[in-house]
Scaffold this active site. Structure first.
Site, PDB file in Angstrom:
ATOM      1  N   ASP A 102       0.817  -1.220   0.000  1.00 29.64           N
ATOM      2  CA  ASP A 102       0.000   0.000   0.000  1.00 29.64           C
ATOM      3  C   ASP A 102       0.850   1.269   0.000  1.00 29.64           C
ATOM      4  O   ASP A 102       0.668   2.154   0.842  1.00 29.64           O
ATOM      5  CB  ASP A 102      -0.924   0.014   1.225  1.00 29.64           C
ATOM      6  CG  ASP A 102      -1.641  -1.302   1.459  1.00 29.64           C
ATOM      7  OD1 ASP A 102      -2.080  -1.913   0.475  1.00 29.64           O
ATOM      8  OD2 ASP A 102      -1.757  -1.724   2.630  1.00 29.64           O
ATOM      9  N   GLU A 153     -11.628   0.136  -2.995  1.00 32.16           N
ATOM     10  CA  GLU A 153     -10.741   0.678  -1.964  1.00 32.16           C
ATOM     11  C   GLU A 153      -9.583   1.409  -2.634  1.00 32.16           C
ATOM     12  O   GLU A 153      -9.566   1.597  -3.844  1.00 32.16           O
ATOM     13  CB  GLU A 153     -10.219  -0.456  -1.067  1.00 32.16           C
ATOM     14  CG  GLU A 153      -9.375  -1.494  -1.799  1.00 32.16           C
ATOM     15  CD  GLU A 153      -8.992  -2.669  -0.914  1.00 32.16           C
ATOM     16  OE1 GLU A 153      -9.374  -2.691   0.272  1.00 32.16           O
ATOM     17  OE2 GLU A 153      -8.315  -3.586  -1.424  1.00 32.16           O
TER      18      GLU A 153
END
Length: 344
Positions: free
Chosen positions: A31, A244
């Site tokens: 991420d 997301e």
């Protein structure tokens, strides 16, 4: 890439074909939120660990507990791990699962924005501050008031305003906030409370931040993504709808909102004329990587644009043990982003 196909992968061949290598290999990182501060690249990833949690669709196996900041002097230089910048034990309100963070800078102070589950099992978004881009970061004693869900991404506009984009489905709990408060019913089902396939998809959220970057300056609003006919994407449009991993960048007069489609494993983007939208779907940035998730950031470095992303190639497909990577990203003459094939 679907989990059931991992066992059939020849990882030696895949790593030969990969367009990039892990930036760090001594720990697992995912991420990546990348920024350039004072001419240097700083990457704010989550720190993957194997905590022994069983794999489930709520993401329980993503049991991260701290953040490390990775720095690079240039896009081709060695990536340096600057150690622990913030640990969950230092955050009074947070109990577990420090998922994907972001960071930004204002007036010489650095802000780390991060999601974590509180002691009621609800994801909130917190802020921690430092005088240095690598930390250590000192957290606020409470999360952002009225914050919820996951994956904060903070964008600084040309007028000096800062906006937070956030939200995530399934384990990210966004679907549990459809009525404006947390719905605790059916806690073991990641798909409970989702819209029907023929209903508009759930949206990422956007809110301007206060001048001190510590709170929302307004109630978060929906970031609506429209299809080619000007209609909101539907919940059943799994190849295009938001799941997301919000990110925002600005290029030649347009705001580019990019995101992951989650269970279909694409990174896609949409564009608008303002930071609130509505945005119009444009296409794919990144095709599926090894591992279940895709999560990225886009950063300009010395006049070129780069996609920071992750895959599970180093761990040979272990979904929750990922490694951050970087590849050049190109906009064509019309501003369209060329789709990246992660393995050539």
């Amino acid at each position: 890439m679907p989990e059931d196909s991992i066992q059939h992968i020849d990882f030696e061949d895949l790593n030969r074909r990969a367009i990039s290598r892990p930036l760090v290999s001594h720990i697992y990182t995912a991420d990546p939120s990348a920024h350039v501060f004072n001419g240097k690249i700083y990457i704010y990833p989550s720190h993957d660990v194997d905590a022994g949690e069983a794999f489930d669709d709520l993401g329980s196996h993503f049991a991260m507990e701290d953040y490390h900041v990775i720095s690079m002097d240039s896009i081709t230089s060695e990536a340096v791990d600057n150690g622990v910048a913030l640990h969950v034990n230092d955050v009074p309100w947070a109990e577990r699962q420090m998922w994907a963070p972001d960071a930004h800078e204002k007036n010489g102070k650095y802000y780390l924005f991060f999601p974590a589950k509180d002691y009621e099992g609800i994801f909130r978004i917190g802020v921690a501050t430092s005088d240095f881009p690598v930390g250590p970061f000192i957290p606020q004693s409470e999360p952002i008031k009225d914050s919820f869900s996951i994956d904060p991404a903070v964008f600084k506009d040309a007028d000096g305003s800062y906006y937070m984009y956030f939200g995530g489905l399934w384990g990210g709990q966004l679907q549990r906030w459809r009525e404006g408060k947390f719905n605790a019913a059916e806690p073991e089902s990641p798909v409970a409370h989702l819209p029907a396939d023929n209903e508009p998809a759930l949206c990422a959220k956007v809110a301007k931040l206060t001048d001190d970057l510590l709170q929302f300056a307004e109630e978060p609003r929906d970031l609506i993504i429209l299809d080619e006919n000007g209609e909101p994407l539907l919940a059943g449009d799994n190849d295009r709808r938001f799941f997301e991993a919000s990110w925002m960048h600005y290029y030649q007069g347009k705001y580019y909102f990019s995101y992951s489609t989650g269970d279909t494993h694409f990174v896609c983007y949409a564009t608008a004329d303002n930071p609130y939208g509505p945005f119009t779907y444009q296409g794919r940035i990144l095709n599926p990587v090894v591992g279940w998730t895709s999560h990225h950031s886009i950063c300009e470095v010395e006049g070129k644009w780069y996609l920071f992303y992750h895959d599970s190639s180093l761990s040979k497909g272990v979904t929750h043990l990922r490694s951050i990577k970087v590849a050049e990203l190109k906009h064509d003459a019309e501003g369209k982003i060329q789709t990246i094939e992660p393995y050539g």
